[in-house]
Design a protein around this motif. Structure first.
Motif, PDB file in Angstrom:
ATOM      1  N   GLU A 168      15.832   5.061 -29.080  1.00  0.00           N
ATOM      2  CA  GLU A 168      15.342   5.613 -27.814  1.00  0.00           C
ATOM      3  C   GLU A 168      14.095   6.461 -28.035  1.00  0.00           C
ATOM      4  O   GLU A 168      13.155   6.416 -27.239  1.00  0.00           O
ATOM      5  CB  GLU A 168      16.440   6.450 -27.146  1.00  0.00           C
ATOM      6  CG  GLU A 168      17.621   5.656 -26.638  1.00  0.00           C
ATOM      7  CD  GLU A 168      17.221   4.676 -25.558  1.00  0.00           C
ATOM      8  OE1 GLU A 168      16.473   5.055 -24.630  1.00  0.00           O
ATOM      9  OE2 GLU A 168      17.650   3.507 -25.627  1.00  0.00           O
ATOM     10  N   PRO A 173      21.087   4.481 -32.321  1.00  0.00           N
ATOM     11  CA  PRO A 173      20.665   4.344 -30.928  1.00  0.00           C
ATOM     12  C   PRO A 173      19.722   5.452 -30.459  1.00  0.00           C
ATOM     13  O   PRO A 173      18.774   5.191 -29.715  1.00  0.00           O
ATOM     14  CB  PRO A 173      21.985   4.362 -30.153  1.00  0.00           C
ATOM     15  CG  PRO A 173      22.991   3.842 -31.125  1.00  0.00           C
ATOM     16  CD  PRO A 173      22.559   4.361 -32.449  1.00  0.00           C
ATOM     17  N   LEU A 212      23.656   6.648 -23.014  1.00  0.00           N
ATOM     18  CA  LEU A 212      23.552   5.767 -24.178  1.00  0.00           C
ATOM     19  C   LEU A 212      24.973   5.344 -24.557  1.00  0.00           C
ATOM     20  O   LEU A 212      25.746   6.140 -25.081  1.00  0.00           O
ATOM     21  CB  LEU A 212      22.869   6.530 -25.320  1.00  0.00           C
ATOM     22  CG  LEU A 212      22.113   5.724 -26.366  1.00  0.00           C
ATOM     23  CD1 LEU A 212      21.059   4.839 -25.714  1.00  0.00           C
ATOM     24  CD2 LEU A 212      21.451   6.674 -27.355  1.00  0.00           C
ATOM     25  N   VAL A 215      24.018  11.408 -24.416  1.00  0.00           N
ATOM     26  CA  VAL A 215      24.468  10.786 -25.663  1.00  0.00           C
ATOM     27  C   VAL A 215      25.870  11.324 -25.970  1.00  0.00           C
ATOM     28  O   VAL A 215      26.020  12.447 -26.444  1.00  0.00           O
ATOM     29  CB  VAL A 215      23.516  11.102 -26.832  1.00  0.00           C
ATOM     30  CG1 VAL A 215      23.976  10.387 -28.102  1.00  0.00           C
ATOM     31  CG2 VAL A 215      22.082  10.705 -26.473  1.00  0.00           C
ATOM     32  N   THR A 267      18.796  11.098 -20.692  1.00  0.00           N
ATOM     33  CA  THR A 267      19.789  10.166 -21.212  1.00  0.00           C
ATOM     34  C   THR A 267      20.865  10.948 -21.940  1.00  0.00           C
ATOM     35  O   THR A 267      20.562  11.741 -22.856  1.00  0.00           O
ATOM     36  CB  THR A 267      19.136   9.156 -22.176  1.00  0.00           C
ATOM     37  OG1 THR A 267      18.156   8.399 -21.464  1.00  0.00           O
ATOM     38  CG2 THR A 267      20.172   8.206 -22.746  1.00  0.00           C
TER      39      THR A 267
END
Length: 832
Positions: A249, A245, A224, A361, A359
């Protein structure tokens, strides 16, 4: 039991599954009575590979005509949550394939009534933990109960191999192999870098078959990207910027797991999500090891049933619990290791054929580079290796008392049995005799105290003669030694969880803190319980749990340096590198970028004094030892006083007097000569060893933690272990538990093996020496680490604001196209 391979395959086909080749291989091996290790991706079908194999093996031996067969399979798991999930998985095929079989669960959470039923008759297959297995060995009838076990499965072996719980398993398996030489043992793992070595640790002197699952499971690792990573960053700098963000997601997926590296971070992110989306109350949950068991089970059930939108969790949900509804995994901050990343990624798409996605971060800009490094290392199969502890004598001492309780032992026989394990293969007769003397009469310094005469020899057999000693031993079997915790309850009733005693001790009445996703107000401590109520204030402290920071692994550190070299050559091939380019370019303009072949040394003069920075990228544990060692060696010939700061990337030495950095530039300071002695001299080694000894004393049974409902406080335990430490130092200097404490300080707290390798690597690199005019993007985070220990949040913000303004101006003045930084830089080659 009338079970055939055809019946097993039919059960698979009825569910739309087709057995994989590796599952057939394990089934055949187990039918032949072979031991081994199965390494396959998460969710590929490892559980049914060994479980069906165990059922097929049992089908080839006589079974009772009526009723449930006796105990035949042991399934060892490192976590209680995983144990409950495993029981459900094992029970699923029994109705169709082995209707007379029963599956039971035995952990520290098993209710008393269920324990009593099991004591009368064990189930056919038992799922348990290393601690509960050791307790089974203390039973007088343990040999008769366990002699019929033909298969032992050790799940998530990578979680056990590198610690004393794994040694505990090795010793228990050696005992069971003596009772049943035909015992088959299988280890399961998805994230091991040294497969042959890991299998050797599990099987000891036995041979084993390595089976690797060839499953083409899709794994997507992405990042991200923050909108504005910035040219300067430090730990946590991007945290709040990533709030929205992350929420977006989570919104795109049905169910998400959001992993953090610490419990404190989990508490903070739970609040961040609910602050932005209060409508998610009840749909977003928190899970970590300090929360009450009922809370954790509620969260786990909500995940399984798909009722929760997201769960913020720590390593408490790392392992192979099957949460099929989980679609996405997000990792807050760097995973710090490739194995941890793969393990957490596997929580999504947890079944054969389904893709997994994780993902990353970033919470500061350099973690963008770490994210790209993690993906590249995972794709290249650079998974961290794990090593077994080397003959920890505290675990051996505990095992001697355990076996003495469970029917007794003869010295020569048990010595051979213990030496058949990997951990104790080099145990000498002298070390064995010391351990035997220690449990028999307390060694040289405790002979006058009967409570330390734990075993006695009668007709050549060592047994525990005192029932009270036996009871106390059973109450604290195990090697998990956590800091003392205190239950947290509402004044009105209801448990919330447990927090370390040290955190509670710092609170005054009326202080507020975040715990369990709630803002609580501290009221009082009574009967070792911290009573709280809902707070009306809007902010509070976050509990800080000890030992929660994970260091950067060697594989990750090496890959980060490779990517920095690519950036130094103008190659920004990864999206993460492109996002981090402003910071990396600023580092090049104000200083240089470290690479695999260069050692960057930065020097800076500020109103605080003289700063020296190095960037080995070896992880914070190594950097703690390295910073202390360098400070000690640099001040040995020219007295100086240093303040130290470390992070995963580098270290800072700060002094009021100028630093003679010549030994750094000529690399003589990295000499391996007298490394052990200098490391111990550079630290408060006595205090470090005393702290390690506290844990060793508890495992070895010197310190009793108390009876149920009446635990001893941390202060009492520390006082008791400190007394033993001083007594042994003065009157029993040859006590091997003291030697073990020194060894564990070096091997575990300072990672001496990796420190030695790091120093050898630094001595072989080309030195790039830079005199900074302003803090560089790499040096600033080390300043912040030190400031956080000294300044309040407000004063830290003011100090950073001033530093950043000056540094930003310097970066603006530099020509981005100029490859040579305005700082004074010199390059030296390593000495011959």
């Amino acid at each position: 039991m009338n079970l055939s391979l055809f019946a097993v395959e039919s059960w698979f086909h009825a569910r739309g599954w087709r057995p994989f080749a590796f599952q057939h291989e394990v089934w055949s091996a187990l039918q032949a009575g072979r031991s081994g290790m199965l390494h396959a991706t998460t969710g590929a079908g490892k559980t049914y590979a060994v479980w069906m194999g165990a059922l097929l093996r049992a089908a080839g031996s006589p079974q009772p005509a009526r009723g449930a067969p006796p105990l035949q399979v042991l399934w060892i798991t490192p976590m209680r949550a995983l144990a409950a999930d495993t029981v459900r998985a094992l029970q699923q095929p029994l109705e169709a394939l082995a209707p007379t079989w029963t599956v039971g669960l035995r952990t520290g959470d098993t209710p008393g009534a269920e324990r009593a039923r099991q004591d009368r008759r064990w189930p056919t297959a038992l799922v348990t933990t290393p601690e509960s297995l050791s307790l089974m060995l203390t039973r007088e009838q343990g040999r008769e109960e366990l002699a019929g076990v033909h298969t032992v499965v050790v799940d998530e072996w990578h979680e056990l191999i590198g610690n004393k719980r794994g040694v505990q398993v090795q010793l228990a398996l050696a005992r069971m192999r003596r009772w049943n030489p035909g015992l088959a043992t299988w280890g399961l793992s998805a994230t091991l870098g040294n497969l042959q070595g890991a299998m050797q640790v599990l099987h000891g002197a036995q041979d084993g078959l390595l089976v690797q699952g060839r499953i083409d499971k899709s794994l997507q690792i992405d990042t991200l990207i923050p909108a504005d990573p910035g040219r300067f960053s430090w730990a946590g700098h991007l945290g709040a910027q990533m709030q929205q963000p992350v929420i977006e997601e989570i919104e795109r997926s049905s169910t998400s797991l959001v992993f953090t590296n610490t419990r404190s971070q989990a508490e903070i992110w739970y609040q961040l999500l609910l602050e932005a989306r209060p409508d998610w109350a009840g749909l977003v949950a928190l899970h970590h090891g300090s929360l009450d068991k009922d809370v954790r089970e509620w969260v786990e059930l909500g995940l399984k049933e798909g009722r929760l939108k997201a769960v913020i969790a720590t390593s408490s949900l790392d392992l192979g619990v099957d949460f099929a509804p989980v679609e996405r995994v997000l990792q807050i901050g760097s995973p710090k290791g490739v194995a941890r990343l793969l393990q957490r990624a596997g929580r999504s798409g947890h079944s054969p054929g389904r893709p997994s996605r994780v993902t990353l971060v970033p919470t500061h800009t350099l973690e963008l580079v770490e994210a790209a490094a993690a993906r590249r290392a995972a794709q290249a199969g650079r998974i961290e290796k794990r090593q077994s502890p080397d003959k920890p004598l505290d675990v051996l001492v505990q095992h001697l008392v355990t076996v003495a309780l469970g029917g007794g032992f003869r010295s020569e026989e048990l010595y051979d049995e213990v030496r058949s394990t990997y951990a104790y293969a080099t145990l000498t007769p002298e070390e064995w005799q010391w351990a035997l003397n220690f449990v028999e009469r307390g060694g040289d310094s405790l002979q006058a105290y009967p409570e330390y005469h734990r075993v006695a020899q009668v007709d050549g057999v060592y047994r525990v003669p005192d029932r009270g000693i036996g009871r106390r031993h059973k109450l604290q079997i195990g090697t998990i030694v956590a800091d003392a915790t205190m239950q947290v309850k509402y004044l009105s009733g209801g448990r919330i969880g447990a927090i370390e005693e040290g955190f509670i001790a710092r609170l005054k009445k009326g202080d507020c803190f975040l715990f369990g996703g709630r803002l609580l107000e501290f009221v009082r401590v009574q009967d070792l319980v911290a009573y709280v109520k809902r707070a009306e204030r809007k902010s509070g402290a976050v509990p800080r749990w000890n030992g929660s920071k994970m260091p950067l692994s060697t594989e990750m550190g090496d890959m980060v340096l490779e990517l920095l070299q690519a950036a130094d050559e103008g190659r920004y091939d990864e999206p993460e590198l492109q996002a981090a380019e402003p910071m990396l370019q600023t580092q090049r303009q104000l200083s240089r970028l470290p690479t695999p072949s260069t050692m960057l040394v930065e020097r800076y003069r500020s109103r605080e004094g003289h700063h020296l920075y190095l960037y080995p990228f070896a992880g914070r544990h190594v950097h703690i030892g390295l910073a202390s060692l360098l400070a000690w060696r640099l001040a040995r010939d020219r007295p100086n006083t240093f303040s130290l700061s470390v992070n995963d990337y580098g270290l800072e030495l700060l002094s009021a007097l100028p630093i003679d950095h010549t030994p750094v530039l000529d690399q003589s300071v990295f000499s391996a000569e007298r490394l052990f002695e200098d490391v111990l001299d550079s630290l408060n080694s006595s205090e470090l060893a005393q702290r390690r000894f506290r844990e060793i004393a508890r495992v070895a049974g010197l310190v009793f933690t108390g009876y149920p409902g009446a635990p001893k406080s941390m202060k009492q335990l520390q006082a008791s272990s400190s007394l033993f430490f001083e007594v042994f130092r003065k009157y029993d200097a040859a006590n091997l538990l003291l030697t073990q404490a020194d060894k564990e300080v070096l091997s575990q707290e300072l990672d001496i093996g990796r420190l030695r390798a790091t120093m050898a690597g630094l001595a072989a690199k080309r030195v790039v020496d830079v005199e900074l005019q302003h803090p560089s993007p790499l040096s600033l985070p080390l300043m912040v680490e030190r400031f956080r220990e000294q300044l309040s949040t407000e004063k830290l913000a003011d100090r950073l604001d001033r530093i950043l303004k000056d540094a930003q101006k310097a970066a603006d003045r530099a020509d981005p196209a100029d490859r040579q930084p305005p700082a004074r830089a010199t390059t030296t080659r390593r000495r011959a």
